[in-house]
Scaffold this motif. Structure first.
Motif, short mmCIF file in Angstrom:
data_model
loop_
_atom_site.label_atom_id
_atom_site.label_comp_id
_atom_site.label_asym_id
_atom_site.label_seq_id
_atom_site.Cartn_x
_atom_site.Cartn_y
_atom_site.Cartn_z
N SER A 139 0.88 -1.09 0.15
CA SER A 139 -0.05 0.06 -0.24
C SER A 139 0.78 1.31 0.09
N VAL A 140 1.75 1.09 0.94
CA VAL A 140 2.85 2.28 0.61
C VAL A 140 4.14 2.10 -0.30
N GLY A 141 4.36 2.39 -1.23
CA GLY A 141 5.28 1.96 -2.14
C GLY A 141 6.54 2.96 -1.76
N PRO A 142 7.90 2.25 -2.42
CA PRO A 142 9.18 2.88 -2.10
C PRO A 142 9.11 4.32 -2.37
N ASP A 143 8.40 5.02 -3.22
CA ASP A 143 8.28 6.32 -3.59
C ASP A 143 7.67 7.39 -2.81
N ALA A 144 6.79 6.61 -1.75
CA ALA A 144 6.28 7.34 -0.76
C ALA A 144 7.24 8.17 0.16
N LYS A 145 6.81 9.45 0.44
CA LYS A 145 7.73 10.19 1.38
C LYS A 145 6.99 10.50 2.78
N ALA A 146 5.80 10.63 2.63
CA ALA A 146 4.83 10.80 3.90
C ALA A 146 3.82 9.90 4.13
N VAL A 147 3.41 9.57 4.94
CA VAL A 147 2.07 8.82 5.27
C VAL A 147 1.22 9.29 6.35
N ILE A 148 0.13 9.40 6.23
CA ILE A 148 -0.77 9.41 7.15
C ILE A 148 -1.87 8.26 7.64
N VAL A 149 -1.52 7.74 8.79
CA VAL A 149 -2.15 6.57 9.21
C VAL A 149 -3.45 6.77 9.75
N GLU A 150 -4.35 6.38 9.34
CA GLU A 150 -5.70 6.42 9.89
C GLU A 150 -6.46 5.29 9.76
N LEU A 151 -6.11 4.47 11.19
CA LEU A 151 -6.74 3.12 11.31
C LEU A 151 -7.01 3.28 12.88
N GLY A 152 -7.71 2.17 13.04
CA GLY A 152 -8.19 2.03 14.31
C GLY A 152 -9.75 2.15 14.85
N ALA A 153 -10.44 2.72 13.99
CA ALA A 153 -11.92 2.97 14.18
C ALA A 153 -12.45 1.80 14.13
N ASN A 154 -12.26 0.90 13.14
CA ASN A 154 -12.83 -0.48 13.05
C ASN A 154 -12.41 -1.51 14.26
N ASP A 155 -11.33 -1.39 14.82
CA ASP A 155 -10.78 -2.02 16.00
C ASP A 155 -11.81 -1.78 17.04
N ALA A 156 -12.16 -0.60 17.55
CA ALA A 156 -12.87 -0.03 18.51
C ALA A 156 -14.49 -0.42 18.24
N LEU A 157 -15.02 -0.47 17.16
CA LEU A 157 -16.36 -0.95 16.67
C LEU A 157 -16.37 -2.37 16.88
N ARG A 158 -15.37 -3.21 16.64
CA ARG A 158 -15.58 -4.36 16.96
C ARG A 158 -15.26 -4.86 18.23
N GLY A 159 -14.82 -3.84 19.17
CA GLY A 159 -14.34 -4.24 20.48
C GLY A 159 -13.12 -4.91 20.69
N LEU A 160 -12.28 -4.92 19.56
CA LEU A 160 -10.77 -5.59 19.84
C LEU A 160 -10.00 -4.95 20.72
N PRO A 161 -9.22 -6.16 21.40
CA PRO A 161 -8.42 -5.63 22.40
C PRO A 161 -7.51 -4.49 22.16
N PRO A 162 -7.62 -3.54 22.98
CA PRO A 162 -6.70 -2.03 22.50
C PRO A 162 -5.25 -2.53 22.62
N GLU A 163 -4.96 -3.59 23.23
CA GLU A 163 -3.31 -3.76 23.24
C GLU A 163 -2.71 -4.25 21.76
N LYS A 164 -3.84 -5.00 21.25
CA LYS A 164 -3.45 -5.29 19.84
C LYS A 164 -3.61 -4.42 19.01
N THR A 165 -4.37 -3.25 18.94
CA THR A 165 -4.44 -2.14 18.29
C THR A 165 -3.15 -1.28 18.47
N ARG A 166 -2.66 -1.10 19.60
CA ARG A 166 -1.41 -0.54 19.98
C ARG A 166 -0.14 -1.14 19.28
N GLU A 167 -0.10 -2.52 19.59
CA GLU A 167 1.10 -3.27 18.79
C GLU A 167 1.05 -3.06 17.26
#
Length: 207
Positions: A81-109
């Motif tokens: 998803s992030v090719g070798p020519d990428a210089k910057a990334v916005i990481v927008e993930l985690g909402a679905n972890d919470a919606l599914r009640g997944l363990p926060p420690e796994k989201t953190r990892e």
């Protein structure tokens, strides 16, 4: 003398014909940034690119958002998803972890591993934070909410505390599901995030 002048003109001519590539910024996210049920030009990456270009930044913003993705899914597809020519990334993930009640420690990892691997590639990162739904209880929220600030601090990444700031819980700025922003809602997110994103591309350009 004539040979020198000809060589100089050739060098200068070549120099002016070569243009720098735009800085590539990838948005690695889920449906919130992918543009769920929106026209492509109203999705977050497209609106962000337009706003940055309007402010004079030569930036290409790539939409690497996948609806339904958890932090684990984002980690699994990180390298392609992030090719070798990428210089910057916005990481927008985690909402679905919470919606599914997944363990926060796994989201953190997962998020920590994503940012760590990008940083090791000298890719500059902006972590977009999320808040847990309050119906999951105070204990879950107290474990989940600090993840994003902690990960960004540990890895020296930038932080935007809450991706949906100014849009969450406002029916007029969200689709009928009450969770995904409308095109207008996205424009507010872009406006609010713009200073943080400009810091990100400044870091990326300096490197």
């Amino acid at each position: 003398m004539y040979q020198f002048i000809a060589a100089a003109v050739l060098v200068l001519g070549c120099g002016t014909s070569v243009s720098a590539e735009p800085l590539k910024l990838v948005v690695l996210g889920d449906s919130l940034s992918a543009g769920y049920q929106l026209p492509a030009d109203e999705a977050f990456p497209a609106q962000l690119q337009a706003a940055l270009q309007k402010r004079g930044h030569d930036v290409e913003v790539v939409n690497a958002g996948v609806s339904g993705d958890t932090s684990a899914d984002g980690l699994a597809r990180l390298d392609w998803s992030v090719g070798p020519d990428a210089k910057a990334v916005i990481v927008e993930l985690g909402a679905n972890d919470a919606l599914r009640g997944l363990p926060p420690e796994k989201t953190r990892e997962n998020l920590s591993e994503i940012v760590s691997r990008l940083t090791a590639r000298d890719v500059k990162v902006l972590v977009a934070g999320m808040l847990a739904p309050r119906n999951l209880g105070d204990d879950y929220a107290s474990s989940f909410d600090p993840i994003f600030a902690d990960v960004s601090r540990i890895h020296g990444a930038l932080l935007y505390p809450f991706f949906l700031q100014g849009v969450a819980m406002k029916p007029e700025l969200n689709l009928a599901d009450g969770m995904h922003p409308t095109g207008e809602g996205v424009s507010i997110i872009v406006e609010n995030m713009l200073p943080a994103v400009e810091d990100l591309i400044e870091r990326a350009g300096a490197s």
